[in-house]
Design an enzyme around this catalytic site. Structure first.
Site, PDB file in Angstrom:
ATOM      1  N   CYS A   8       0.867  -1.179   0.000  1.00 11.42           N
ATOM      2  CA  CYS A   8       0.000   0.000   0.000  1.00 11.42           C
ATOM      3  C   CYS A   8       0.902   1.227   0.000  1.00 11.42           C
ATOM      4  CB  CYS A   8      -0.964  -0.018   1.179  1.00 11.42           C
ATOM      5  SG  CYS A   8      -0.171  -0.014   2.802  1.00 11.42           S
ATOM      6  N   ASN A  11       2.365   1.457   4.284  1.00 16.57           N
ATOM      7  CA  ASN A  11       2.676   0.177   4.954  1.00 16.57           C
ATOM      8  C   ASN A  11       2.416   0.267   6.461  1.00 16.57           C
ATOM      9  OD1 ASN A  11       5.578  -2.003   5.418  1.00 16.57           O
ATOM     10  ND2 ASN A  11       3.484  -2.580   5.059  1.00 16.57           N
ATOM     11  N   CYS A  13      -1.319   0.716   7.349  1.00 11.47           N
ATOM     12  CA  CYS A  13      -2.755   0.406   7.499  1.00 11.47           C
ATOM     13  C   CYS A  13      -3.154  -0.843   6.696  1.00 11.47           C
ATOM     14  CB  CYS A  13      -3.624   1.596   7.071  1.00 11.47           C
ATOM     15  SG  CYS A  13      -3.371   3.091   8.057  1.00 11.47           S
ATOM     16  N   ARG A  14      -3.260  -0.682   5.373  1.00 14.78           N
ATOM     17  CA  ARG A  14      -3.846  -1.773   4.571  1.00 14.78           C
ATOM     18  C   ARG A  14      -2.913  -2.968   4.370  1.00 14.78           C
ATOM     19  NH1 ARG A  14      -5.195   2.128  -0.252  1.00 14.78           N
ATOM     20  NH2 ARG A  14      -3.318   3.047   0.670  1.00 14.78           N
ATOM     21  N   SER A  15      -1.664  -2.720   3.917  1.00 13.78           N
ATOM     22  CA  SER A  15      -0.817  -3.883   3.601  1.00 13.78           C
ATOM     23  C   SER A  15      -0.381  -4.670   4.843  1.00 13.78           C
ATOM     24  CB  SER A  15       0.370  -3.516   2.708  1.00 13.78           C
ATOM     25  OG  SER A  15       1.220  -2.583   3.301  1.00 13.78           O
ATOM     26  N   ASP A 124      -8.159   3.668   1.142  1.00 11.71           N
ATOM     27  CA  ASP A 124      -7.243   4.152   2.175  1.00 11.71           C
ATOM     28  C   ASP A 124      -8.039   4.614   3.404  1.00 11.71           C
ATOM     29  OD1 ASP A 124      -5.426   5.500   3.678  1.00 11.71           O
ATOM     30  OD2 ASP A 124      -4.670   6.767   2.047  1.00 11.71           O
TER      31      ASP A 124
END
Ligand code: 4NP
Length: 159
Positions: A8, A11, A13-15, A124
């Site tokens: 993401c 690095n 939150c999402r990934s 996001d």
């Protein structure tokens, strides 16, 4: 060993959430010796930091651990080392493709392509409320199950 990298922007939150969820599924399936999971960011803004506290808490409520993860920047060697490099959204897909050697570009894909859902990006959640982190987890859980199913024939073929 098959190596999967989730990517993401920050690095944090999402990934890392995808890494934690996918690691959990891989362990549950008894495949930790066969599938290596990592995550990275296309931006270096948060390098060295643990995941966002909201991501850690939302994941923890569903039984996923992210506390071992530290943000790192995508590096040139990743394109060679990983078998699949899965971007959370189109902006990060483009950022990856813009620095990926042509011979490795087919490793780089949108993570939600595996799910085949109406949504093709993991939004996001950084500037939004807590609900954003739940939505991220819902999308990541579904796509992770689909990804693992898609890998099983290759793993069984290699065994
Ligand atoms: P991520 O979320 O890409 O899912 O880790 C973000 C983290 C930080 C920022 C943006 C998105 N930021 O602008 O600092």
């Amino acid at each position: 060993m098959m190596r999967i990298l989730f990517v993401c922007l920050g690095n944090i939150c999402r990934s890392p959430t995808a890494q934690g969820v996918f690691e959990h599924l891989v362990a549950q399936a008894g495949l930790s010796e066969q599938i290596d999971v990592d995550s990275a960011g296309t931006s270096a803004c948060h390098v060295g930091e643990p995941p966002d506290r909201r991501a850690i808490e939302a994941a923890s409520r569903r039984g996923y651990r992210l506390s071992h993860i530290r943000s790192r920047h995508v590096e040139a060697a990743d394109f060679e080392c990983f078998d699949l490099i899965l971007a959370m959204d189109k902006a990060n897909l483009q950022a990856l493709l813009s620095c990926c050697p042509v011979s490795f570009q087919d490793k780089v894909r949108l993570f939600l392509d595996y799910e085949g859902s109406v949504q093709d990006e993991v939004p996001d959640p950084y500037y939004g409320g807590k609900g954003g982190f739940e939505a991220v987890l819902d999308l990541i859980e579904d796509a992770s199950l689909a990804l693992l199913s898609s890998l099983k024939p290759t793993l069984e073929g290699a065994a």
